[in-house]
Motif scaffolding. Structure first.
Motif, PDB file in Angstrom:
ATOM      1  N   THR A  50      -2.768  -8.498   0.384  1.00  0.00           N
ATOM      2  CA  THR A  50      -3.668  -7.416   0.920  1.00  0.00           C
ATOM      3  C   THR A  50      -2.728  -6.632   1.664  1.00  0.00           C
ATOM      4  O   THR A  50      -1.525  -6.940   2.017  1.00  0.00           O
ATOM      5  N   LEU A  91      -4.473  -5.951  -3.674  1.00  0.00           N
ATOM      6  CA  LEU A  91      -6.148  -5.435  -3.151  1.00  0.00           C
ATOM      7  C   LEU A  91      -5.946  -4.052  -2.621  1.00  0.00           C
ATOM      8  O   LEU A  91      -5.431  -3.944  -1.533  1.00  0.00           O
ATOM      9  N   THR A  92      -6.751  -3.294  -3.310  1.00  0.00           N
ATOM     10  CA  THR A  92      -6.655  -1.915  -2.845  1.00  0.00           C
ATOM     11  C   THR A  92      -7.913  -1.054  -3.557  1.00  0.00           C
ATOM     12  O   THR A  92      -7.873  -1.501  -4.611  1.00  0.00           O
ATOM     13  N   LEU A  93      -8.682  -0.367  -3.136  1.00  0.00           N
ATOM     14  CA  LEU A  93      -9.619   0.388  -3.549  1.00  0.00           C
ATOM     15  C   LEU A  93      -9.055   1.772  -3.944  1.00  0.00           C
ATOM     16  O   LEU A  93      -9.931   2.327  -4.732  1.00  0.00           O
ATOM     17  N   SER A  94      -7.807   2.174  -3.823  1.00  0.00           N
ATOM     18  CA  SER A  94      -7.192   3.460  -4.146  1.00  0.00           C
ATOM     19  C   SER A  94      -6.320   3.202  -5.404  1.00  0.00           C
ATOM     20  O   SER A  94      -5.207   2.644  -5.512  1.00  0.00           O
ATOM     21  N   THR A  95      -7.021   3.551  -6.693  1.00  0.00           N
ATOM     22  CA  THR A  95      -6.368   3.378  -7.835  1.00  0.00           C
ATOM     23  C   THR A  95      -5.115   4.233  -7.917  1.00  0.00           C
ATOM     24  O   THR A  95      -4.047   4.007  -8.390  1.00  0.00           O
ATOM     25  N   GLN A 107      -4.236  -4.282 -10.235  1.00  0.00           N
ATOM     26  CA  GLN A 107      -5.086  -3.871  -9.116  1.00  0.00           C
ATOM     27  C   GLN A 107      -6.446  -4.774  -9.123  1.00  0.00           C
ATOM     28  O   GLN A 107      -7.050  -5.114 -10.106  1.00  0.00           O
ATOM     29  N   VAL A 108      -6.702  -5.436  -7.686  1.00  0.00           N
ATOM     30  CA  VAL A 108      -7.818  -5.871  -7.721  1.00  0.00           C
ATOM     31  C   VAL A 108      -8.816  -5.108  -6.440  1.00  0.00           C
ATOM     32  O   VAL A 108      -8.018  -4.728  -5.512  1.00  0.00           O
ATOM     33  N   THR A 109     -10.051  -5.401  -6.516  1.00  0.00           N
ATOM     34  CA  THR A 109     -10.808  -4.535  -5.448  1.00  0.00           C
ATOM     35  C   THR A 109     -11.670  -5.577  -4.360  1.00  0.00           C
ATOM     36  O   THR A 109     -12.303  -5.125  -3.464  1.00  0.00           O
ATOM     37  N   LYS A 110     -11.753  -6.804  -4.801  1.00  0.00           N
ATOM     38  CA  LYS A 110     -12.281  -7.822  -4.107  1.00  0.00           C
ATOM     39  C   LYS A 110     -11.699  -9.004  -4.121  1.00  0.00           C
ATOM     40  O   LYS A 110     -10.792  -9.234  -4.659  1.00  0.00           O
ATOM     41  N   TYR A 111     -12.019  -9.612  -2.857  1.00  0.00           N
ATOM     42  CA  TYR A 111     -11.475 -11.051  -2.452  1.00  0.00           C
ATOM     43  C   TYR A 111     -11.590 -12.101  -3.495  1.00  0.00           C
ATOM     44  O   TYR A 111     -10.846 -12.980  -3.701  1.00  0.00           O
TER      45      TYR A 111
END
Length: 634
Positions: A454, A478-482, A502-506
């Motif tokens: 994170t 973990l990041t929302l920014s591709t 890239q993952v967006t959720k825990y």
């Protein structure tokens, strides 16, 4: 073994419970209030008040002497007060308890003390005469007597075991010495009372002045100007200055007097360097003093940490910062100081230590953690940091290392703002994040194949991800920014890019037992970690230890080399001798003599280089340091 009665305190092993010895005084006062015809035991109240006032006099003087931003150029012995001296002097206030008990015995032994008036002018005159003619010469001979072989070895050597005199050092002595001191104090007070001239104000006044002058003499800070002695030369023989008494601690066969050097002159024990040394220290007060070689620039974290400095409570600062309930009543005062510093203050010196003969200092930006998240405060904070860097450059500091939020990316680009604005800086500006990354990476077991990260697109997150993917470790970022993820991914070698995911959720990390936390996470977010997970972290403040079935790493830190000298305060929540990795990174930069700035993005290729340099210079990772302590205890 030589028998030495009264060389140790009878309540030595009671710890904080020694203060229960004041219980009978408080109980007697309460009992007197509960009588049908109250006869309040005012003498007990006076003893309790005087005991508190005496402690406060020593503590306030000690606080002043440790205000390095005021006293650094007035210090007589320039060594730092280390943990060993602080621990040795921990129970410095034992003598106050002893003198309270002696005072109670005196009250019952001398009826003249029972009905004293508030004021009697004749008493002050009588006390002054008795002090000069009896107490001063008596102390002088007592003191010389305690420097003889047997008495010095078994008693007075304890007082001289403190390398740097401090105000609390005045109380650091054996019971026998303080019993002798109680006689010296009692003669003017009791003598005046037996003559019929005693008063409450005389007792308070004499004892408070006595403690004030003793604290001043041991403060290691010269406050008396040499011009005063040049104007009135006779004062040299009537007032013992801190410089005068410090010479007794460095050359023990001279300067034995209590407050009046005239008795040393009469006894032929006056140090010939006393007045010249005093003049040198006094003249140095207007100069800059020794220039530090390395500076660590910190900021205040919160109200609690603002009291974790040597000039607040020295013993508290010698322990890792934590919530201390007995400090809660002082929070309003600390809050007021926060407002004052916000309104008017500049970067100031907090502490120092020596490493291999070089002076290392810690400077503090007078801003608290929450200030850094106020948009309107950012420009002012950057100005303070910039002024500190420019000052270090003018002084000739070699390296200045930025701590925590002082190098925040959104604030100043990890220090690039200052380097770009002042391209001719001689001082090297360092954020220390390269070593921080190295510490975190070297804590990860070599056989780990997958980690969850994170804060993945931060300076540290980026460097950790790129380093690990080169080791063929799969990194769940973990990041929302591709866009930010892909930018980092493109920096990796082509054959390693597929190790960055890239993952967006825990929930994506529910099967991963190695979490590297660079962003604060809640209990709900931690709940996705499987049982047995270890949380590595580089987030400030550290995450809370919610999970009993998981383990938590400390913030990235290193223990300073063993040859560090004069270190006597802990760095925030770190153990003794341990500093944040960014502090250690600046130290390594200085020791290596590197001539480049370390600002902005972390150079991944230099992570191993910085780590090897840290090992070469004797810095130790906290994990191995703690393991060594545990093995030693076993």
């Amino acid at each position: 073994m030589v028998f030495a009665p009264l060389s140790t305190w009878p309540w030595e092993n009671l710890g904080i419970f020694k203060y229960l010895l004041y219980g009978p005084f408080a109980a007697k006062v309460l009992h007197s209030w509960m009588q049908e015809e109250p006869r309040i035991e005012y003498w007990c109240i006076h003893i309790l008040i005087l005991s508190l006032v005496r402690c406060l006099i020593h503590l306030y003087w000690n606080s002043y002497s440790n205000m390095l931003f005021l006293t650094r150029n007035r210090r007589i012995i320039e060594k730092g007060i280390d943990f060993k001296q602080i621990d040795s002097e921990w129970n410095w206030d034992n003598f106050v308890i002893l003198h309270a008990l002696v005072a109670a015995m005196a009250y019952y032994s001398f009826p003249c003390l029972e009905h004293l008036p508030i004021w009697n002018t004749k008493g002050f005159i009588a006390a002054l005469i008795l002090h000069v003619t009896v107490s001063e010469p008596l102390y002088y001979y007592f003191h010389r007597f305690f420097h003889q072989n047997y008495l010095f070895t078994n008693y007075h050597s304890l007082h001289h075991s403190s390398p740097v005199p401090q105000c609390v050092s005045a109380g650091h002595a054996t019971p026998l010495e303080h019993l002798a001191l109680s006689v010296v104090i009692a003669i003017p007070v009791l003598g005046s009372s037996l003559m019929g001239f005693g008063s409450i104000s005389l007792i308070y006044g004499y004892i408070m002045v006595f403690d004030f002058l003793r604290s001043m003499a041991h403060s290691n800070v010269e406050i008396v100007s040499h011009k005063l002695f040049e104007s009135l030369p006779i004062l040299r023989y009537l007032l013992c200055t801190p410089t005068y008494h410090s010479l007794h601690h460095t050359e023990m066969d001279t300067n034995f007097c209590l407050f009046m050097p005239v008795f040393d002159a009469m006894g032929n024990t006056l140090n010939a360097k006393s007045w010249q040394k005093h003049k040198e220290i006094s003249l140095a007060a207007g100069k800059n003093g020794r220039v530090p070689d390395f500076v660590f620039l910190v900021h205040v974290v919160d109200i609690q940490s603002s009291m974790h400095v040597p000039f607040a409570i020295r013993t508290v600062s010698s322990l890792p910062c934590g919530t201390l309930y007995y400090l809660i009543p002082f929070w309003p005062v600390a809050f007021m100081y926060m407002l004052l510093m916000w309104a008017w203050s500049k970067t100031f010196l907090v502490s120092f230590y020596y490493l291999r003969g070089k002076l290392h200092q810690t400077w503090a930006v007078p801003r608290y953690g929450f200030h850094y998240f106020l948009p309107f405060a950012r420009e002012g904070i950057n100005n303070l940091i910039e002024q500190a860097i420019l000052r270090a450059d003018r002084l000739g500091v070699k390296v200045i290392s930025l701590a925590a939020l002082n190098k925040n990316e959104s604030l100043n680009g990890g220090g690039t703002l200052f380097v770009d604005k002042h391209p001719n800086l001689k001082v090297r500006v360092v954020h220390g994040n390269t070593l921080t990354a190295a510490v975190i990476l070297n804590e990860i077991p070599k056989d780990v194949k997958e980690v969850f990260l994170t804060g993945a697109t931060s300076k540290l997150g980026r460097a950790i991800a790129l380093y690990l993917c080169r080791r063929r470790v799969r990194v769940l970022m973990l990041t929302l920014s591709t866009e930010r993820f892909q930018k980092i991914q493109k920096e990796a070698p082509v054959d390693c890019q597929n190790y960055l995911v890239q993952v967006t959720k825990y929930q994506a990390a529910k099967n991963c037992k190695t979490w590297i936390v660079g962003k604060w996470i809640t209990l709900r977010e931690q709940s996705w970690a499987p049982s047995g997970t270890h949380f590595h972290q580089f987030v400030v403040p550290p995450i809370l230890h919610f999970r009993k079935d998981c383990t938590y790493g400390d913030l990235a830190a290193m223990k300073l080399p063993d040859d560090v000298e004069g270190l006597g305060c802990c760095e925030y929540s770190m153990d003794r001798g341990v500093v944040h990795a960014c502090h250690a990174g600046g130290v390594v930069h200085f020791l290596e003599g590197w001539n480049h700035h370390e600002v902005g993005a972390i150079d991944v290729d230099k992570i191993d280089l910085v780590w090897k340099a840290a090992m070469k210079h004797g810095l130790k990772p906290v994990s191995s340091f703690k393991e060594g302590m545990i093995k030693g205890d076993e």
